[in-house]
Enzyme design. Structure first.
Site, PDB file in Angstrom:
ATOM      1  N   HIS A   1     -15.384  57.848  93.913  1.00 45.36           N
ATOM      2  CA  HIS A   1     -15.121  59.260  93.665  1.00 45.36           C
ATOM      3  C   HIS A   1     -16.131  60.091  94.463  1.00 45.36           C
ATOM      4  O   HIS A   1     -17.202  59.599  94.817  1.00 45.36           O
ATOM      5  CB  HIS A   1     -15.243  59.596  92.175  1.00 45.36           C
TER       6      HIS A   1
ATOM      7  N   SER B   1      -8.707  63.250  88.881  1.00 43.96           N
ATOM      8  CA  SER B   1     -10.146  63.089  88.714  1.00 43.96           C
ATOM      9  C   SER B   1     -10.955  63.598  89.893  1.00 43.96           C
ATOM     10  O   SER B   1     -12.131  63.919  89.746  1.00 43.96           O
ATOM     11  CB  SER B   1     -10.494  61.616  88.456  1.00 43.96           C
TER      12      SER B   1
END
Length: 288
Positions: free
Chosen positions: A266, A43
């Site tokens: 993230h 990801s």
């Protein structure tokens, strides 16, 4: 001692270093390749948490992800990275990359070494049976990663013999202040354990050492000058999730729940730009 909210710990499986319980995307979601560049990984490479591509599907690939930035357009990269990918799943991505690829980027390893379990079991408190078990399992998985990653690099080379392969590391997620504070969690009113956050950051450094060492050992053993390790530490220095202006999004939840947003822990859009800059500094070019 401060402690991380148990809600954050329980949500860890969905927010840690490219980890997400999301099914791999179908092959027909791959972006077309017009530039002989293939982007593989988890990801962090997919750009999870940022605005998705129209055909992103469950992969959660974003047009703000570093592969698109490097290629100067989603239509110029075979974009195969997907949320939650492990080394074994990236091997499946390799089978779909073009044999004529001249450049390959790869970000993988966080899911393999069990960062999900470490965060889930250790964020609230380090000295628990479940945390110590998770740390031990992470240690075992880390000892197995060099062989697995080496096989992946060999598969990439076999599939794309002319490609330069850029293998990235990971940033330290939190990066406490010199006083041991995490400003974003303080501002949000989330109690936390500085020792737990530091342990997670140290684990990222250890993972990077494994990745870098495997790339170097593989390159030496095969006399392959086309394997390049990309260190992103400098680009993210001081810009972890504890910095309100950092390049890592802090933990955040759906309104009224403890369900984490995909962006949690993230890279932000600026973080993806930092990845692209680090890879570019190692010689990546979009000319192909």
């Amino acid at each position: 001692m401060h402690r991380v909210l148990r809600g954050i710990a329980a949500a860890g499986a969905a927010i840690m270093l490219g980890a997400a319980s999301i099914a791999p995307a179908a092959a027909d979601n791959d972006s077309p390749n017009r530039g002989r560049y293939a982007a593989l990984g988890d990801s962090y490479a997919a750009g999870v948490g940022l605005a998705p591509l129209r055909v992103a599907g469950e992969s959660m690939r974003s047009y703000e992800a570093y592969p698109v930035l490097l290629a100067v357009g989603a239509h110029r990269v075979t974009f195969l990275a997907e949320s939650g990918a492990t080394v074994d799943e990236v091997l499946e991505q390799v089978a779909r990359m073009p044999e004529a690829a001249r450049q390959v980027t790869l970000t993988v390893g966080g899911n393999d070494v069990g960062f999900v379990d470490v965060l889930t079991n250790c964020a609230a408190e380090l000295q628990t049976v479940s945390c110590q078990a998770a740390l031990q399992q992470a240690f075992v998985a880390s000892s197995e990663l060099p062989e697995e990653l080496g096989l992946l690099l060999a598969a990439i080379r076999e599939r794309a013999p002319q490609a330069t392969v850029y293998v990235t590391g990971y940033p330290q997620l939190f990066q406490l202040s010199t006083t041991g504070a995490c400003t974003t969690l303080d501002l949000a009113g989330f109690p936390y354990d500085p020792a737990a956050l530091q342990t997670i950051d140290n684990a990222a450094l250890g993972l990077n050492q494994i990745i870098e060492g495997t790339v170097a050992a593989t390159a030496l053993a095969t006399l392959d000058r086309g394997l390049v390790y990309v260190d992103v530490t400098d680009e993210f220095a001081g810009m972890g999730a504890c910095n309100p202006s950092g390049h890592i999004a802090p933990p955040a939840f759906m309104p009224g729940t403890r369900v984490p947003l995909p962006s949690s822990l993230h890279p932000t859009a600026e973080g993806q730009e930092a990845y692209a800059e680090a890879i570019g500094d190692e010689g990546f070019t979009s000319r192909y």
